[in-house]
Structures are given as structure tokens and as C-alpha cells.
Write a protein that holds these residues in place. Structure first.
Motif, PDB file in Angstrom:
ATOM      1  N   GLU A  59       0.482   4.403   0.653  1.00  0.00           N
ATOM      2  CA  GLU A  59       0.410   5.398   1.737  1.00  0.00           C
ATOM      3  C   GLU A  59       1.079   4.881   3.014  1.00  0.00           C
ATOM      4  O   GLU A  59       1.815   5.608   3.678  1.00  0.00           O
ATOM      5  CB  GLU A  59      -1.049   5.770   2.068  1.00  0.00           C
ATOM      6  CG  GLU A  59      -1.948   6.074   0.872  1.00  0.00           C
ATOM      7  CD  GLU A  59      -2.438   4.816   0.177  1.00  0.00           C
ATOM      8  OE1 GLU A  59      -2.857   3.871   0.872  1.00  0.00           O
ATOM      9  OE2 GLU A  59      -2.382   4.769  -1.073  1.00  0.00           O
ATOM     10  N   THR A  60       0.816   3.614   3.360  1.00  0.00           N
ATOM     11  CA  THR A  60       1.266   3.095   4.652  1.00  0.00           C
ATOM     12  C   THR A  60       2.492   2.183   4.552  1.00  0.00           C
ATOM     13  O   THR A  60       3.147   1.930   5.561  1.00  0.00           O
ATOM     14  CB  THR A  60       0.148   2.247   5.289  1.00  0.00           C
ATOM     15  OG1 THR A  60      -0.179   1.197   4.363  1.00  0.00           O
ATOM     16  CG2 THR A  60      -1.090   3.075   5.561  1.00  0.00           C
ATOM     17  N   GLU A 103       0.850  -1.193   0.000  1.00  0.00           N
ATOM     18  CA  GLU A 103       0.000   0.000   0.000  1.00  0.00           C
ATOM     19  C   GLU A 103       0.887   1.244   0.000  1.00  0.00           C
ATOM     20  O   GLU A 103       1.725   1.410   0.885  1.00  0.00           O
ATOM     21  CB  GLU A 103      -0.947  -0.026   1.205  1.00  0.00           C
ATOM     22  CG  GLU A 103      -2.005  -1.106   1.029  1.00  0.00           C
ATOM     23  CD  GLU A 103      -2.984  -1.204   2.191  1.00  0.00           C
ATOM     24  OE1 GLU A 103      -2.763  -0.527   3.216  1.00  0.00           O
ATOM     25  OE2 GLU A 103      -3.950  -1.966   2.052  1.00  0.00           O
TER      26      GLU A 103
END
Lengths: 266, 303
Positions: A64-65, A62
Motif C-alpha cells: 500500500e505505502t 509494503e
């Protein structure tokens, strides 16, 4: 650098019959960095009698994370235990393993991604890195082979790849047959192939690519023990003498799992 | 406190080494382990020319352990000396090279070649791999053959030789005595126990080789018993192995009579196992007020 870390299970959900998705979170600042599509993790079961790491490919990181998404089939005691572990529990993970795809090979090309069964998940990260705003490929066509219309990850591929074709073993959706049947039926044009799936499918892809003179990369699977190149359990026959082994065997966990199709004897 | 032990006049900084075939040539675990903290690194088996090994599947998990039928795939002694040995020589640990062969002549060629290498501290002779059908098994299972082979190797070897014994015999003490009579400087045991796994759903053998060598914690009681029997039978030092996962496991082998121990299959379960075993032995010695780790060797008493 490879390492073993404790990761937190963010969540696990069932996607289809026997197919699960687990999202793994690394403690801050102590993950595996940005992984390459085609690389995999070794997940150690908590069961004290099941000692070997389970090799599971990265499905998605992912953006963003940095969380690592894995999608796997519950095939035995280790994967069944993993699927049943509650959110927030911890799991010991060895990574990042394997070579992964060399993204530069796909630059500016029309890419055919072939995923069969549990070979579908690793194709998602490759599609994501090649298509979309920051993608480097000219076009990404994903062809997904399922047993039936009990699909998984189909929506994710539809959002990611430029085109998605489907093949099913039972004919309940898309082309009745294999991913190669779907490619032939559609007549789509492409410059390079990446494939992951069961061995009969990969043999078919190798032959298909060789007949057409197309560059093709196969992500192979083999029974593994250490995952780090020490035990020589997971070798694959190679056409040329492998530089490390000095025989016609390459380690799937280290030289692979991604091989140029013309270099492996499968 | 003293943690050093001695085998054939060679001092190891602690009794913990790696079991052949489970640690590659050391480089594969260098991301995880400071090799300089180990008593010795024992390499994967090395033969005179490259060996292909067996077809796949070569490995299978079983309850509390695993089966393997790698078939001693290796790149041959020249590649080992040129590529792997310089790395090991820099690690501030002892280097023990495991030697394999199909025939006496093949063993002797490797032993002779390694005799030219100062970085090699000792040789471990694999006369006991259950997955290589030609030769090796007979050497390791027949006392007369083992004694003769040991004697021939001893005559030309420049380094101390450790004969690695197979557990797939009726009386392992007889083999230990044969190795000692042939001039072995030490013995190591146990190699893997021949096993088999069948996939009942598919009604097929799991391994392409049908049989494979069983290793891991499930074999530890057998290994401890055999180390004890050999320690009673010979005066040369014993390197004990079989499912060691912790300092306590290692101490169990020392108490049974081993001078040193090796960590094998459990490297696959946790790449840090060797260092944990080193730390665990220290903790044990502190806890039990043991001033010298050598005081543990053979110190077991009746129940």
C-alpha cells in the motif's frame, strides 16, 4: 538507477533477542521504486567514525505505502545505532542494490524457500511475491531455521506461504536440526529451491540440490565496502570465469547476491 | 576565478580526481556523479593479464576508515581497453590509468599497450600496493629500485607517468627524490598504510590476508605530513590523497604542496563525495577571495 536518499524511520521494534524490524519511508516520489526480493539496501550509520554502508536485505515492501521493511541482527556499532534510532528520525540509504531473484524462474513451480537465522527475512518478500492471489508459483513451502523457539517473522510466513516448516538448533520446536533436516523429515516435494542463511547451510543446500538435480538459488553474504561494484571487496568464487572480472570471482553486491547454486564455488 | 591545474603539460579543469581502486572504472559511479565535473578519473589498477586478487574477507571497517586487501583483482589490460576505456573516453574528463605488475616486465607490457591508446591521458604506476607480496612492494620501498623502474618505464611510456608512493617507508622524501631522478612526471601519495584488525570475540584475523591497507579520514594527518615533506623534496607536481571528504580537506593538501588531490575511501561513505569536494574548493576560494586555485599550492605558513 542507484541513488542515495534520506529515508524516515516509521518505527522500529524488537522481534527476538538481537533481532529488530525497522520500517523505512521514502520521501514522496523519490524512493527506489518496486524492489525485487533478494535486493538489499546500504544503510549509512550516523556515527561519523563508522563510514561504510551496512548491507541489509529487503524483508518486505509494503504494497500500500511502498515502505521498505528490513529485519536485521544487531551485530555491531552500525546496526545497534540503527535499532536505537527513534521513530521519525532520518537515515541515509543507498539503493536499490544487487540483482534480486528472477521471479520468472519460479512460475508454476512448487517452491522450497529455505531461511536460516538472519537469512530468514529476505525470504518473506520472495514468499509474498510467489504465493497468494497474485503469486505466480504453484506452491510455496517455507522452511525456517532458528536457534531456539525465540522466533521472528513466523506469523508473517504463516500468513504468506502455503506451508511453513520449522527447524531449531536446540530442538525446542519443530525439527531438531537444520532446515534440510526438516525438509527430509517432512518428505515434501518441490521443483525449485531458494535459500538464504549462513555459509555452512548454503553449502549444504548446494550439495542437496545438486544430488537431487534441482535448480537452486542462493542469496550470499560477504563483507562489503562500496555496495556498488567498484571496490571488489565482496567477491564470491564462481565455477566459470565471470564475464565482468574475467577471473573466477563475481561481485556479491552486483552480479549477486542471488546466484544459481551450481555456478558458485562455496 | 581559475580552478584549472596542470600536470606534465596536461590541464585538469579542477584539481579533483579519484583515487585508484575506489572508483572502479568510473562506470560504477556514473549513476551518482557527472564524471565530466571531475579533473580526472583514475582507474582501478590494470595488469597485463587478469588477476584473481586475494581470498575474502577482503575488507573491514575500522574507526574512521577501513582496511582492504583486495589484491589488485582486475580483468587485465585488453578487457580494460576494449570495455572500460571507450566509456571513459566519452566523459569529458582526463583519464589516468593505474598500472600494476609483479615484475618490471609486467609493468612495461601494460605501459607499452596503453601507449597505443589516445584516450589515456596519463599513467599512474602502482609501485606501492601493500597487499601484493611479489615484487611491487620492493619497487616502492627501495629508492634505487624505484629510480631504476621509473627510468625504464619513462623510456617506453607515451604518456606522462605518475609514480604512486607508499607511506610504508621510513623517509618518503627519499622515494619522492628517487622517482623524480628516474624521470617521473609527477608523484601521487599516499597509498594505504599497512594495518591489521583482530576480531577479539572470535580471536581471529578479520581479513583473510591478515594485513590490509588502511584508508579513510583516520590517515589524513599522515598523508598531509607526507605531501608536505615530498613537496619540499621535489619539483615535480604532487597529487595528494588520504581521507579527503570535503573541500577543506582538499585545500589542506593543496596548502601542504599538492597540485591536485584524489578522493578515495570516502566514495564508499557517500558516492557523491567527489562532486562535493569540487564544490567545496570553489566555496573555499570564494570565501577566502582566492582568484586562482594554484595560489593555494604550498601556501601554508608557520603557526
Amino acid at each position: 538507477m542507484k541513488k542515495v536518499i534520506l529515508m524516515t524511520i516509521r518505527r522500529t521494534e524488537q522481534l527476538a533477542d538481537g533481532i529488530y524490524r525497522t520500517v523505512l519511508h521514502a520521501p514522496d516520489g523519490d524512493g527506489f521504486g518496486t524492489m525485487l526480493p533478494g535486493q538489499f539496501l546500504g544503510i549509512y550509520p550516523n556515527d561519523p567514525a563508522a563510514l561504510l554502508p551496512r548491507p541489509i536485505s529487503l524483508c518486505r515492501q509494503e504494497p500500500e505505502t511502498g515502505d521498505l521493511v528490513i529485519v536485521y541482527r544487531t551485530a555491531g556499532r552500525g546496526t545497534q545505532e540503527l535499532a536505537a534510532q527513534p521513530a521519525s528520525s532520518m537515515v541515509r540509504v543507498l539503493g536499490a542494490l544487487g540483482n534480486g531473484y528472477d521471479l520468472s524462474r519460479f512460475r508454476g513451480k512448487r517452491v522450497l524457500l529455505l531461511g536460516g537465522g538472519i537469512g530468514i527475512p529476505p525470504m518473506l518478500e520472495l514468499a509474498a511475491r510467489l504465493a497468494g492471489e497474485n503469486g505466480t508459483a504453484k506452491q510455496v513451502i517455507a522452511v525456517l531455521g532458528y536457534r531456539s523457539s525465540d522466533f521472528f517473522l513466523l506469523e508473517e510466513f504463516r500468513k504468506t506461504a502455503g506451508r511453513v516448516l520449522i527447524a531449531t538448533d536446540d530442538g525446542s520446536a519443530g525439527t531438531h536440526g537444520t532446515v534440510l533436516d526438516a525438509v527430509r523429515e517432512d518428505g515434501t516435494e518441490f521443483d525449485i529451491v531458494a535459500a538464504c542463511g549462513p555459509m555452512p547451510m548454503l553449502r549444504g543446500v548446494k550439495k542437496f540440490a545438486e544430488e537431487r538435480g534441482t535448480e537452486a538459488y542462493l542469496s550470499l553474504e560477504e563483507r562489503m565496502a562500496c555496495g556498488v561494484g567498484a571496490c571488489l571487496g565482496c567477491v564470491c568464487r564462481t565455477v566459470h570465469r565471470d564475464d565482468h572480472s574475467k577471473v573466477n570471482n563475481a561481485r556479491v553486491c552486483t552480479e549477486g547476491p542471488v546466484f544459481l547454486a551450481s555456478e558458485v564455488d562455496i | 576565478m581559475n580552478f584549472a591545474v596542470e600536470i606534465a603539460g596536461i590541464e585538469l579543469k579542477n584539481p579533483v580526481m579519484t583515487a585508484s581502486g575506489t572508483f572502479g572504472s568510473g562506470q560504477e559511479y556514473a549513476d551518482f556523479v557527472d564524471l565530466g565535473r571531475l579533473g580526472a578519473v583514475v582507474t582501478k589498477g590494470v595488469s597485463d593479464i587478469p588477476w584473481e586478487g586475494n581470498p575474502t574477507p577482503r575488507v573491514a571497517e575500522v574507526y574512521g576508515g577501513m582496511l582492504n586487501a583486495i589484491g589488485l583483482q582486475n580483468p587485465g589490460v585488453e578487457t580494460f581497453v576494449r570495455r572500460d576505456l571507450p566509456f571513459l573516453a566519452r566523459q569529458n574528463t582526463r583519464v589516468i590509468v593505474n598500472v600494476c605488475g609483479h615484475t618490471e616486465e609486467e609493468y612495461l607490457r601494460v605501459v607499452e599497450r596503453l601507449g597505443q591508446e589516445k584516450a589515456v591521458d596519463m599513467l599512474e604506476i602502482n609501485v606501492s600496493c601493500p597487499n601484493v607480496t611479489r615484487g611491487a612492494l620492493q619497487f616502492g620501498q627501495d629508492p634505487a629500485c624505484l629510480e631504476a623502474l621509473t627510468a625504464r618505464i619513462r623510456r617506453i611510456a607515451r604518456q606522462p607517468i605518475i609514480m604512486k608512493l607508499t607511506p610504508n617507508v621510513t623517509s618518503i622524501a627519499d622515494l619522492a627524490r628517487a622517482a623524480e631522478a628516474g624521470g617521473a612526471d609527477a608523484i601521487s601519495l599516499i597509498n594505504t598504510i599497512t594495518g591489521m584488525k583482530i576480531d577479539v570475540e572470535r580471536q581471529r584475523f578479520v581479513l583473510a590476508n591478515r594485513t590490509g591497507g588502511l584508508s579513510g579520514p583516520c590517515i589524513k594527518p599522515v598523508a598531509v605530513r607526507m605531501v608536505y615533506q615530498c613537496a619540499k623534496a621535489v619539483r615535480i607536481p604532487i597529487i595528494g590523497m588520504g581521507g579527503i571528504a570535503s573541500g577543506e580537506d582538499a585545500v589542506e593538501f593543496l596548502l601542504a604542496g599538492a597540485t591536485a588531490v584524489a578522493v578515495g575511501m570516502m566514495n564508499f561513505h557517500d558516492p557523491h563525495t567527489t562532486e562535493h569536494v569540487v564544490d567545496g574548493i570553489r566555496d573555499y576560494c570564494r570565501r577566502h577571495h582566492v582568484e586562482d586555485v594554484r595560489d593555494l599550492i604550498g601556501a601554508v605558513r608557520d603557526a
